[in-house]
Design a protein around this motif. Structure first.
Motif, PDB file in Angstrom:
ATOM      1  N   ALA A   1       3.060 -11.824 -85.839  1.00 53.06           N
ATOM      2  CA  ALA A   1       2.542 -12.923 -85.027  1.00 53.06           C
ATOM      3  C   ALA A   1       2.346 -12.483 -83.583  1.00 53.06           C
ATOM      4  CB  ALA A   1       3.484 -14.120 -85.098  1.00 53.06           C
ATOM      5  N   VAL A   2       3.328 -11.790 -83.027  1.00 56.40           N
ATOM      6  CA  VAL A   2       3.227 -11.319 -81.640  1.00 56.40           C
ATOM      7  C   VAL A   2       2.042 -10.366 -81.498  1.00 56.40           C
ATOM      8  CG1 VAL A   2       4.364  -9.955 -79.838  1.00 56.40           C
ATOM      9  CG2 VAL A   2       5.659 -11.690 -81.083  1.00 56.40           C
ATOM     10  N   GLY A   3       1.891  -9.446 -82.432  1.00 60.16           N
ATOM     11  CA  GLY A   3       0.777  -8.503 -82.382  1.00 60.16           C
ATOM     12  C   GLY A   3      -0.570  -9.204 -82.452  1.00 60.16           C
ATOM     13  N   ALA A   4      -0.682 -10.166 -83.348  1.00 60.77           N
ATOM     14  CA  ALA A   4      -1.949 -10.890 -83.497  1.00 60.77           C
ATOM     15  C   ALA A   4      -2.261 -11.718 -82.246  1.00 60.77           C
ATOM     16  CB  ALA A   4      -1.888 -11.790 -84.725  1.00 60.77           C
ATOM     17  N   ILE A   5      -1.250 -12.349 -81.689  1.00 61.54           N
ATOM     18  CA  ILE A   5      -1.456 -13.140 -80.461  1.00 61.54           C
ATOM     19  C   ILE A   5      -1.842 -12.231 -79.299  1.00 61.54           C
ATOM     20  CG2 ILE A   5      -0.284 -14.576 -78.735  1.00 61.54           C
ATOM     21  CD1 ILE A   5       1.345 -15.758 -81.159  1.00 61.54           C
ATOM     22  N   ASN A   6      -1.178 -11.094 -79.181  1.00 65.28           N
ATOM     23  CA  ASN A   6      -1.514 -10.149 -78.109  1.00 65.28           C
ATOM     24  C   ASN A   6      -2.952  -9.641 -78.249  1.00 65.28           C
ATOM     25  OD1 ASN A   6       0.921 -10.286 -76.724  1.00 65.28           O
ATOM     26  ND2 ASN A   6       1.822  -8.591 -77.849  1.00 65.28           N
ATOM     27  N   SER A   7      -3.381  -9.351 -79.466  1.00 64.84           N
ATOM     28  CA  SER A   7      -4.757  -8.898 -79.698  1.00 64.84           C
ATOM     29  C   SER A   7      -5.752  -9.983 -79.311  1.00 64.84           C
ATOM     30  CB  SER A   7      -4.963  -8.537 -81.168  1.00 64.84           C
ATOM     31  OG  SER A   7      -4.221  -7.396 -81.500  1.00 64.84           O
ATOM     32  N   LEU A   8      -5.458 -11.207 -79.701  1.00 67.73           N
ATOM     33  CA  LEU A   8      -6.329 -12.324 -79.376  1.00 67.73           C
ATOM     34  C   LEU A   8      -6.396 -12.539 -77.859  1.00 67.73           C
ATOM     35  CD1 LEU A   8      -8.097 -14.453 -80.741  1.00 67.73           C
ATOM     36  CD2 LEU A   8      -6.101 -15.951 -80.788  1.00 67.73           C
ATOM     37  N   GLN A   9      -5.256 -12.410 -77.216  1.00 69.42           N
ATOM     38  CA  GLN A   9      -5.207 -12.551 -75.755  1.00 69.42           C
ATOM     39  C   GLN A   9      -6.112 -11.515 -75.097  1.00 69.42           C
ATOM     40  OE1 GLN A   9      -1.496 -11.497 -73.889  1.00 69.42           O
ATOM     41  NE2 GLN A   9      -2.019 -12.538 -71.989  1.00 69.42           N
ATOM     42  N   ARG A  10      -5.993 -10.295 -75.547  1.00 73.20           N
ATOM     43  CA  ARG A  10      -6.790  -9.191 -74.994  1.00 73.20           C
ATOM     44  C   ARG A  10      -8.283  -9.391 -75.297  1.00 73.20           C
ATOM     45  NH1 ARG A  10      -3.928  -5.645 -77.115  1.00 73.20           N
ATOM     46  NH2 ARG A  10      -5.086  -5.467 -79.049  1.00 73.20           N
ATOM     47  N   ASP A  11      -8.606  -9.730 -76.551  1.00 70.68           N
ATOM     48  CA  ASP A  11     -10.005  -9.868 -76.963  1.00 70.68           C
ATOM     49  C   ASP A  11     -10.723 -11.029 -76.277  1.00 70.68           C
ATOM     50  OD1 ASP A  11      -9.505  -7.748 -78.651  1.00 70.68           O
ATOM     51  OD2 ASP A  11      -9.410  -8.976 -80.480  1.00 70.68           O
ATOM     52  N   LEU A  12     -10.006 -12.138 -76.075  1.00 68.57           N
ATOM     53  CA  LEU A  12     -10.643 -13.331 -75.513  1.00 68.57           C
ATOM     54  C   LEU A  12     -10.370 -13.522 -74.022  1.00 68.57           C
ATOM     55  CD1 LEU A  12      -9.989 -15.895 -78.398  1.00 68.57           C
ATOM     56  CD2 LEU A  12     -12.012 -14.484 -77.991  1.00 68.57           C
ATOM     57  N   GLY A  13      -9.484 -12.698 -73.464  1.00 70.08           N
ATOM     58  CA  GLY A  13      -9.164 -12.827 -72.044  1.00 70.08           C
ATOM     59  C   GLY A  13      -8.432 -14.108 -71.705  1.00 70.08           C
ATOM     60  N   LEU A  14      -7.557 -14.531 -72.593  1.00 68.87           N
ATOM     61  CA  LEU A  14      -6.795 -15.774 -72.419  1.00 68.87           C
ATOM     62  C   LEU A  14      -5.395 -15.499 -71.910  1.00 68.87           C
ATOM     63  CD1 LEU A  14      -7.657 -17.486 -75.832  1.00 68.87           C
ATOM     64  CD2 LEU A  14      -8.665 -17.986 -73.601  1.00 68.87           C
ATOM     65  N   THR A  15      -4.720 -16.557 -71.462  1.00 69.31           N
ATOM     66  CA  THR A  15      -3.291 -16.446 -71.175  1.00 69.31           C
ATOM     67  C   THR A  15      -2.564 -16.319 -72.509  1.00 69.31           C
ATOM     68  OG1 THR A  15      -2.893 -18.827 -71.311  1.00 69.31           O
ATOM     69  CG2 THR A  15      -3.493 -17.939 -69.129  1.00 69.31           C
ATOM     70  N   ILE A  16      -1.332 -15.860 -72.473  1.00 70.79           N
ATOM     71  CA  ILE A  16      -0.560 -15.706 -73.716  1.00 70.79           C
ATOM     72  C   ILE A  16      -0.344 -17.062 -74.391  1.00 70.79           C
ATOM     73  CG2 ILE A  16       1.746 -15.798 -72.656  1.00 70.79           C
ATOM     74  CD1 ILE A  16       0.737 -13.373 -75.444  1.00 70.79           C
ATOM     75  N   GLU A  17      -0.144 -18.115 -73.588  1.00 76.07           N
ATOM     76  CA  GLU A  17       0.062 -19.453 -74.146  1.00 76.07           C
ATOM     77  C   GLU A  17      -1.186 -19.934 -74.885  1.00 76.07           C
ATOM     78  OE1 GLU A  17       0.725 -18.718 -70.939  1.00 76.07           O
ATOM     79  OE2 GLU A  17       2.909 -18.956 -70.807  1.00 76.07           O
ATOM     80  N   ALA A  18      -2.345 -19.768 -74.240  1.00 71.76           N
ATOM     81  CA  ALA A  18      -3.597 -20.200 -74.862  1.00 71.76           C
ATOM     82  C   ALA A  18      -3.891 -19.390 -76.118  1.00 71.76           C
ATOM     83  CB  ALA A  18      -4.746 -20.086 -73.862  1.00 71.76           C
ATOM     84  N   ALA A  19      -3.675 -18.084 -76.055  1.00 69.35           N
ATOM     85  CA  ALA A  19      -3.909 -17.238 -77.231  1.00 69.35           C
ATOM     86  C   ALA A  19      -2.993 -17.648 -78.382  1.00 69.35           C
ATOM     87  CB  ALA A  19      -3.689 -15.768 -76.872  1.00 69.35           C
ATOM     88  N   ALA A  20      -1.752 -17.986 -78.068  1.00 65.62           N
ATOM     89  CA  ALA A  20      -0.806 -18.404 -79.109  1.00 65.62           C
ATOM     90  C   ALA A  20      -1.273 -19.690 -79.773  1.00 65.62           C
ATOM     91  CB  ALA A  20       0.594 -18.569 -78.513  1.00 65.62           C
ATOM     92  N   VAL A  21      -1.727 -20.637 -78.984  1.00 66.91           N
ATOM     93  CA  VAL A  21      -2.198 -21.912 -79.535  1.00 66.91           C
ATOM     94  C   VAL A  21      -3.442 -21.691 -80.397  1.00 66.91           C
ATOM     95  CG1 VAL A  21      -3.209 -24.157 -78.937  1.00 66.91           C
ATOM     96  CG2 VAL A  21      -1.145 -23.358 -77.764  1.00 66.91           C
ATOM     97  N   VAL A  22      -4.401 -20.906 -79.910  1.00 69.21           N
ATOM     98  CA  VAL A  22      -5.619 -20.627 -80.678  1.00 69.21           C
ATOM     99  C   VAL A  22      -5.259 -19.941 -81.997  1.00 69.21           C
ATOM    100  CG1 VAL A  22      -7.745 -19.236 -80.731  1.00 69.21           C
ATOM    101  CG2 VAL A  22      -7.148 -20.551 -78.674  1.00 69.21           C
ATOM    102  N   TYR A  23      -4.394 -18.952 -81.932  1.00 73.57           N
ATOM    103  CA  TYR A  23      -4.006 -18.226 -83.143  1.00 73.57           C
ATOM    104  C   TYR A  23      -3.321 -19.162 -84.153  1.00 73.57           C
ATOM    105  CZ  TYR A  23      -1.999 -14.889 -86.337  1.00 73.57           C
ATOM    106  OH  TYR A  23      -1.665 -14.215 -87.480  1.00 73.57           O
TER     107      TYR A  23
END
Length: 152
Positions: free
Chosen positions: A105-127
């Motif tokens: 989960a952490v890896g997927a959220i971090n990838s999403l954060q990097r790919d979309l340029g989001l904050t970690i909180e926003a990436a976590a919610v999107v994921y």
């Protein structure tokens, strides 16, 4: 999730989904000796903020079925439960509770954060939403984190 276990224990002990606040505090502080009365009240605040409890004039109502929660004999909650958790931590707990490995989960959220340029909180919610996890209550927190990052 140990917060859910700590919250469920007094309701399981009393065989109900509704307790007076003082009954909840006594169950955690005197009956189980897990927290002081003040810490037990703090746990109510945290659990209410996280949507596990609803507080009204008549007391506390648990928002989930406590009978579906197991309280292990050797369980002793950590005092970390008494601190407010970030949206990221809350989403991560939901994902793990749904059966996902924490590191995945952490890896997927971090990838999403990097790919979309989001904050970690926003990436976590999107994921979490992509994974079908209900995190609608955290959307305003994630949105605020995005706006704060834009202003900063």
């Amino acid at each position: 999730m140990s917060l859910r276990v700590a919250v469920a224990a007094p309701f399981i002990q009393n065989g109900t989904r509704r307790l007076e606040e003082n009954e909840f505090v006594v169950a955690l502080s005197l009956d189980r000796d897990w927290f002081s009365p003040d810490q037990s009240k703090r746990l109510i605040d945290v659990a209410t903020q996280e949507g596990l409890l609803v507080r009204d004039d008549d007391g506390l109502t648990v928002t989930f079925d406590p009978t579906e929660t197991t309280v292990p004999e050797t369980f002793v909650p950590d005092e970390d439960l008494l601190r407010e958790r970030s949206a990221f931590e809350r989403v991560l707990d939901s994902l793990v509770a749904d059966g996902m490995e924490k590191h995945e989960a952490v890896g997927a959220i971090n990838s999403l954060q990097r790919d979309l340029g989001l904050t970690i909180e926003a990436a976590a919610v999107v994921y979490a939403r992509r994974e079908g996890i209900a995190v609608g209550d955290l959307v305003p927190i994630a949105r605020a984190a995005i706006l704060e990052a834009e202003d900063g």
